[in-house]
Design an enzyme around this catalytic site. Structure first.
Site, PDB file in Angstrom:
ATOM      1  N   LYS A   1     -47.222  41.613  -1.478  1.00 36.23           N
ATOM      2  CA  LYS A   1     -47.604  42.684  -2.412  1.00 36.23           C
ATOM      3  C   LYS A   1     -49.045  43.122  -2.174  1.00 36.23           C
ATOM      4  O   LYS A   1     -49.300  44.283  -1.932  1.00 36.23           O
ATOM      5  CB  LYS A   1     -47.429  42.223  -3.856  1.00 36.23           C
TER       6      LYS A   1
ATOM      7  N   TRP B   1     -39.344  36.807 -13.108  1.00 39.97           N
ATOM      8  CA  TRP B   1     -39.962  35.803 -12.236  1.00 39.97           C
ATOM      9  C   TRP B   1     -40.317  34.554 -13.030  1.00 39.97           C
ATOM     10  O   TRP B   1     -40.166  33.433 -12.545  1.00 39.97           O
ATOM     11  CB  TRP B   1     -41.172  36.363 -11.504  1.00 39.97           C
TER      12      TRP B   1
ATOM     13  N   ASP C   1     -48.415  32.453 -11.445  1.00 34.19           N
ATOM     14  CA  ASP C   1     -47.807  33.244 -10.387  1.00 34.19           C
ATOM     15  C   ASP C   1     -48.568  34.570 -10.343  1.00 34.19           C
ATOM     16  O   ASP C   1     -48.492  35.369 -11.272  1.00 34.19           O
ATOM     17  CB  ASP C   1     -46.326  33.459 -10.720  1.00 34.19           C
TER      18      ASP C   1
END
Ligand SMILES: *Cc1c(COP(=O)(O)O)cnc(C)c1O
Length: 360
Positions: A196, A102, A172
Site C-alpha cells: 500500500k 482486517w 496493523d
C-alpha cells in the site's frame, strides 16, 4: 507512454520517481553489472541495499534503538498468526478492537492460539466509525491488544491510541504506515504489508520491541518465530530482495523528494481535505464514514444509487481514473490516495466528479 491515476487499495500506485530510478538501474545496478533481482542476497552490494532500507526507515519513523526492524514475507495476513504464536504466551489471552474485516481476520486467526476478547466493535454500523475506548474496557491480563490503525476497506482510522495500561499494542498499519509521523515507542509491534504505502507486494515489514522477541510458544515453525529473523538480520533465508530494494527507493523518495515525513503528512492532509471538502459540498456524492474518524488514505463514497455508482466507475475508468470501485462489502466507490498519489490526481478526479455530477 500514458499513465493512469490508479486509486487501487493495494497493490497501489508507486511514485514515478521510484519507477524511473528502478528502470534506470534495471540492467546494471550501480556498476555491478547485474539487476538487483539477480543478486545474491548475501553479496556486499545487496547488503548495502537492505542496510540502507532499514536505516532510512529508522530515520524517517524515528524508530528507537530497542526495536528491531524485520523484512519478512507472507503479507500482513501471516502476522495475524505470527503475533499470537510469539506473544500470546503469558496468559494465553489477547484483546481485539473490531473496526473492520482486517481486524476481524486477525481476531479469528488468534482464536486458534488462545482466548480472544472483543473490547469493542463497530460492526453495528458497517464499521463506519471507531468505537470510543476507555481503560476499563480492556482485560487486565491480556498479553497484548490488537488494533487496525487504518481500516482500508471502510475508510476509518484511529486518531489517538487507547489507554491500555502497560499491555503492548499490536497495530496493523498496512494501509497507513509512512503517511505521517508516529511514536513507535507507544507500540509493542507494528506490522505492514508493503503493497500500500511502502513498495510492491511480497514484503512485510515488522517493527517489534526487543523484549517481545524470544518468547514463541513450543512448536512454532522456525519461519514464524520473530527470533529467527531478528537474529539473522532478516537473512535466515532469502528475503524478498527486489521488494526491499523498491522499498528503499520509496524511503529515498520520502526523505529527499517529498522532504521528510512531516512534509508527507502535510501533503496527505491537503489531498484528503480537498476530497472530503468536495464530498461534503456535493449533492450527488457522499462519504460513508463519520467525520471525526475519516481516514487520510482510503475514502469510500456513494451516490446512493447503485446504477449511478456503476456508471461513475465505468466512466471514470475510461477517463483514466482507475480502480475506484468500492470494496464488495461497502459498495459504491473508494478512492485510495496513498502517499504516492500525486496531488494533481486528486485535483483531476474532483474535477471529473464535478463534471459527472453536472451531467447526471
Ligand atoms: C491489505 C491489508 C491487509 C492484508 O495484507 P496482505 O499483505 O495481503 O496479507 C491486512 N491489513 C490491512 C489493514 C490491509 O490494508
Amino acid at each position: 507512454m500514458s499513465r493512469v491515476y490508479n486509486f487501487s487499495a493495494g497493490p497501489s500506485t508507486l511514485p514515478e520517481w521510484v519507477l524511473n530510478k528502478a528502470a534506470s538501474e534495471m540492467l546494471d545496478y550501480e556498476g555491478s553489472g547485474q539487476s538487483v533481482m539477480e543478486m545474491s542476497h548475501r553479496s556486499k552490494v545487496y547488503s548495502s541495499i537492505i542496510e540502507s532500507c532499514e536505516s532510512l526507515l529508522r530515520e524517517i519513523l524515528s524508530i528507537p534503538d530497542n526495536y528491531k526492524v524485520l523484512f519478512l514475507q507472507g503479507g500482513a495476513s501471516s502476522q495475524f498468526a505470527m503475533v499470537p504464536l510469539n506473544i500470546m504466551n503469558k496468559n494465553g489471552k489477547a484483546d481485539f478492537v473490531l473496526t473492520g474485516q482486517w481486524a476481524k481476520k486477525a481476531y479469528a486467526e488468534a482464536q486458534k492460539f488462545g482466548e480472544c476478547n472483543v473490547v469493542a466493535s463497530s460492526a453495528d454500523k458497517t464499521f463506519s466509525y471507531i468505537p470510543k475506548l476507555t481503560p476499563d474496557m480492556f482485560s487486565k491480563d491480556a498479553d497484548y491488544v490488537h488494533i487496525c490503525y487504518n481500516n482500508t476497506i471502510y475508510g476509518t482510522r484511529f486518531h489517538e491510541l487507547p489507554d491500555v495500561g502497560d499491555k503492548p499494542i499490536v497495530a496493523d498499519m498496512s494501509s497507513c504506515i509512512l503517511s505521517e509521523p508516529m511514536d513507535v515507542s507507544k507500540y509493542g509491534i507494528i506490522f505492514a504489508g508493503a503493497q500500500k504505502n511502502m513498495g510492491p507486494a511480497g514484503l512485510t515489514v515488522v517493527i517489534i520491541r526487543e523484549d517481545l522477541i524470544g518468547n514463541a510458544r513450543e512448536g512454532t515453525p522456525t519461519m514464524f518465530d520473530y527470533k529467527t529473523h531478528a537474529e539473522n538480520g532478516s537473512m535466515y533465508n532469502t528475503p524478498p530482495t527486489y521488494a526491499i530494494y523498491i522499498c528503499k527507493l520509496v524511503l529515498d523518495w520520502i526523505k529527499n523528494e517529498v522532504g521528510g515525513i512531516e512534509a508527507m503528512k502535510k501533503l496527505n492532509e491537503e489531498k484528503a481535505q480537498m476530497f472530503y471538502d468536495y464530498l461534503d459540498s456535493s449533492k450527488m456524492f457522499k462519504g460513508t464514514v463519520v467525520k471525526e474518524d475519516r481516514s487520510l488514505m482510503n475514502i469510500p463514497f456513494v451516490t446512493g444509487d447503485e446504477e449511478l455508482d456503476k456508471k461513475f466507475v465505468k466512466e471514470a475508468d475510461a477517463a483514466g481514473f482507475v480502480n475506484l470501485k468500492g470494496h464488495r462489502s461497502v459498495g459504491g466507490m473508494r478512492a485510495s490516495i496513498y502517499n504516492a498519489m500525486p496531488k494533481q490526481g486528486v485535483i483531476d478526479l474532483i474535477a471529473f466528479m464535478k463534471e459527472f455530477e453536472k451531467n447526471n
